[in-house]
Design a protein around this motif. Structure first.
Motif, PDB file in Angstrom:
ATOM      1  N   ARG A  44      43.933  35.716  31.969  1.00  0.00           N
ATOM      2  CA  ARG A  44      43.666  37.151  31.834  1.00  0.00           C
ATOM      3  C   ARG A  44      42.171  37.442  31.791  1.00  0.00           C
ATOM      4  O   ARG A  44      41.468  37.078  32.695  1.00  0.00           O
ATOM      5  N   VAL A  47      35.503  38.766  30.371  1.00  0.00           N
ATOM      6  CA  VAL A  47      34.181  39.237  29.952  1.00  0.00           C
ATOM      7  C   VAL A  47      34.221  39.767  28.513  1.00  0.00           C
ATOM      8  O   VAL A  47      35.024  40.635  28.195  1.00  0.00           O
ATOM      9  N   TRP A 184      45.676  44.775  41.803  1.00  0.00           N
ATOM     10  CA  TRP A 184      44.653  43.737  42.015  1.00  0.00           C
ATOM     11  C   TRP A 184      45.353  42.429  42.364  1.00  0.00           C
ATOM     12  O   TRP A 184      46.248  41.987  41.621  1.00  0.00           O
ATOM     13  N   TYR A 200      30.643  43.441  41.732  1.00  0.00           N
ATOM     14  CA  TYR A 200      31.650  44.494  41.913  1.00  0.00           C
ATOM     15  C   TYR A 200      31.387  45.141  43.267  1.00  0.00           C
ATOM     16  O   TYR A 200      30.322  45.727  43.476  1.00  0.00           O
ATOM     17  N   LEU A 209      36.131  41.980  43.398  1.00  0.00           N
ATOM     18  CA  LEU A 209      35.341  41.515  42.251  1.00  0.00           C
ATOM     19  C   LEU A 209      35.195  40.006  42.319  1.00  0.00           C
ATOM     20  O   LEU A 209      36.181  39.287  42.485  1.00  0.00           O
ATOM     21  N   SER A 211      34.237  37.093  39.994  1.00  0.00           N
ATOM     22  CA  SER A 211      33.990  36.721  38.604  1.00  0.00           C
ATOM     23  C   SER A 211      34.077  35.201  38.497  1.00  0.00           C
ATOM     24  O   SER A 211      34.136  34.493  39.511  1.00  0.00           O
ATOM     25  N   MET A 212      34.070  34.712  37.271  1.00  0.00           N
ATOM     26  CA  MET A 212      34.035  33.254  37.098  1.00  0.00           C
ATOM     27  C   MET A 212      34.563  32.882  35.722  1.00  0.00           C
ATOM     28  O   MET A 212      34.735  33.735  34.852  1.00  0.00           O
ATOM     29  N   ARG A 213      34.813  31.614  35.529  1.00  0.00           N
ATOM     30  CA  ARG A 213      35.172  31.100  34.205  1.00  0.00           C
ATOM     31  C   ARG A 213      34.158  30.062  33.733  1.00  0.00           C
ATOM     32  O   ARG A 213      34.028  29.813  32.553  1.00  0.00           O
ATOM     33  N   ARG A 219      36.780  33.149  39.664  1.00  0.00           N
ATOM     34  CA  ARG A 219      37.907  34.071  39.587  1.00  0.00           C
ATOM     35  C   ARG A 219      37.567  35.263  40.478  1.00  0.00           C
ATOM     36  O   ARG A 219      36.534  35.922  40.264  1.00  0.00           O
ATOM     37  N   TYR A 221      39.068  38.838  42.586  1.00  0.00           N
ATOM     38  CA  TYR A 221      40.146  39.822  42.717  1.00  0.00           C
ATOM     39  C   TYR A 221      39.826  40.727  43.900  1.00  0.00           C
ATOM     40  O   TYR A 221      38.653  40.929  44.228  1.00  0.00           O
ATOM     41  N   GLY A 294      36.695  47.850  34.066  1.00  0.00           N
ATOM     42  CA  GLY A 294      35.572  47.860  33.113  1.00  0.00           C
ATOM     43  C   GLY A 294      35.574  46.682  32.162  1.00  0.00           C
ATOM     44  O   GLY A 294      34.704  46.593  31.286  1.00  0.00           O
ATOM     45  N   ALA A 295      36.547  45.758  32.287  1.00  0.00           N
ATOM     46  CA  ALA A 295      36.660  44.570  31.415  1.00  0.00           C
ATOM     47  C   ALA A 295      36.762  44.956  29.933  1.00  0.00           C
ATOM     48  O   ALA A 295      36.141  44.342  29.077  1.00  0.00           O
TER      49      ALA A 295
HETATM   50  C1  PHB Z   1      37.801  38.422  34.961  1.00  0.00           C
HETATM   51  O1  PHB Z   1      36.947  37.523  35.046  1.00  0.00           O
HETATM   52  O2  PHB Z   1      39.007  38.159  34.868  1.00  0.00           O
HETATM   53  C2  PHB Z   1      37.365  39.838  34.985  1.00  0.00           C
HETATM   54  C3  PHB Z   1      36.014  40.142  34.910  1.00  0.00           C
HETATM   55  C4  PHB Z   1      35.609  41.464  34.943  1.00  0.00           C
HETATM   56  C5  PHB Z   1      36.549  42.470  35.049  1.00  0.00           C
HETATM   57  C6  PHB Z   1      37.902  42.171  35.106  1.00  0.00           C
HETATM   58  C7  PHB Z   1      38.316  40.836  35.082  1.00  0.00           C
HETATM   59  O3  PHB Z   1      36.131  43.757  35.125  1.00  0.00           O
END
Ligand code: PHB
Ligand code: RFL
Length: 389
Positions: A44, A47, A184, A200, A209, A211-213, A219, A221, A294-295
């Protein structure tokens, strides 16, 4: 069995509440319908607001977060063929931290283990009774055996699909909802992120989007249709679409690889009022949902739990009911601001109209205004890093 606080749901809200109460010497039992493995594997949020990180650190949950979390000073917006940076730290003095919800869930589970906290997994058929009196009862079944928990308060931390919100009489509960006409599609892969910061993208084909872990796990989307079937999306097709939506410059540094997880999630805004009825207090996704743009979801859950733990501490340790009384209003004032921000960023960044339409040109004009105006970029940044608790 008897406890002071029966907590329904062992996601981040429920486990954090149980941890905060434990630190204050208040007894609780968590009832979770799924197995521990299932809950810890759910992919899930990613951020964390600065206030969330500070709270977790203050309560002894910051060690791995400090070691493994990626601190980000800003983010990138991609539109009109160019990347634009929003410098959160320069604009607000604050930062965000990228640290997966899966890791927080594990850290919380370990902390409950160390303290010998009672977390009952695979508790079925939960039913909440007597919230209008002063000794509610939570019935459940575990391993085929019926059991019940008598308590002073019930904390409804069971997420959007839980049972606790429905315990509030329909005549009292007011709900507000907005469903979005898109979803998404997300993919997780063991490849390094394309950039050091999140990107973004408001592409003509739709939102995306990056993103990363971690430094080795990404990650991504992108906006898809609501009925999208994940089976129709091979990894290769997903990477192709992502490369288009981030443009050639980012595509050149995007590494692709086999997916570890991929799924389609609907987007929704939802608020239930009030967040307390009698001895039932709702927290987190049980009371409100935001679209993920918006996380804010996990951060809002943490903010609720902080207010809730303070209210319960005042009740049990000082014999004061005022913070229990004001719990709902205190949370909702922050919740609605996060709802507004998440809705606004969602409508700003997603494809809602034809690329040749007036509305699309207005979206692009607003994006240009944001990156060109200190006032407008500060408004975005201060909401993203988190409004005061
Ligand atoms: C995520 O890394 O899962 C993530 C990051 C920013 C967002 C939503 C999800 O706005
Ligand atoms: P959860 O995590 O849903 O946990 C509720 C728990 O209750 C259990 N449960 C029950 N237990 C007993 N009896 C019942 N009848 C029960 N019914 C349900 C469930 O099994 C579960 O374990 O709610 P909680 O704790 O309030 O936490 C909320 C967060 O999980 C959520 O807001 C975030 O994940 C939202 N979110 C994001 N939030 C952020 O702050 N930053 C992000 O970057 C972010 N990205 C996201 C997200 C959510 C996403 N999805 C899939 C909805 C990205 C995505 C894709």
């Amino acid at each position: 069995m008897r406890t002071q606080v029966a907590i329904v749901g062992g996601g981040p809200s429920g486990l954090l509440l149980s941890h905060l109460l434990h630190l204050q010497g208040i007894d609780s039992v968590v009832l979770e319908q799924r197995s521990r493995n299932y809950v810890e594997a759910r992919i899930r949020a990613g951020v964390l607001e600065q206030g969330t990180v500070e709270l977790l650190t203050e309560v002894g949950l910051g060690d791995r977060l400090r070691r493994e979390g990626l601190v980000h000073d800003g983010t990138q917006l991609y539109f009109g063929g160019a990347l634009h940076r929003i410098d959160f730290h320069a604009l607000t003095g604050k930062r965000v931290t990228v640290y997966g919800q899966t890791e927080i869930q594990k850290d919380l589970g370990d902390a409950r283990d160390r303290a010998g906290g009672a977390v009952i997994h695979e508790a079925e058929d939960i039913a909440i009774e007597g919230i209008e009196g002063d000794a509610p009862l939570v019935r459940y079944r575990k391993d085929g055996v019926d059991d019940a928990l008598r308590c002073d308060f019930v904390a409804g931390c069971d997420g959007f699909h839980g049972v606790s919100r429905a315990t509030i009489p329909a005549a009292v509960l007011k709900t507000y909802e907005r469903a979005y006409p898109f979803a998404w599609l997300g993919i997780l892969a063991d490849v390094p992120p394309a950039r050091d910061e999140l990107i973004y993208s408001a592409h003509d084909r739709g939102f995306a989007l990056a993103s990363m872990r971690s430094a080795t796990r990404s990650r991504y989307y992108f906006q898809s249709s609501v009925g999208e079937n994940i089976e129709d999306w091979s990894d290769d097709r997903i990477w192709e679409e992502l490369k288009i939506r981030f443009g050639p410059e980012v595509a050149a540094t995007m590494q692709t690889g086999p997916s570890i997880e991929k799924s389609v999630a609907p987007l929704r805004s939802f608020v239930a009022e009030p967040m307390r009825f009698g001895r039932l207090m709702l927290a987190g996704d049980a009371a409100h949902i935001v679209p993920p743009t918006g996380a804010k979801g996990l951060n809002l859950a943490v903010a609720d739990v902080r207010v809730l733990s303070r209210a319960l501490v005042a009740w049990f340790k000082q014999g004061r009911g005022d913070l229990v009384e004001s719990y709902s209003a205190t949370c909702l004032s922050r919740v609605w601001k996060a709802e507004r921000f998440s809705w606004w960023l969602t409508t700003l960044m997603h494809r809602l109209h034809d690329p040749a339409s007036f509305e699309r040109r207005i979206q692009l004009a607003e994006l240009e205004y944001i990156v060109g105006s200190k006032a407008a970029s500060t408004a975005l940044a201060e909401n993203y890093v988190g409004l005061p608790f």
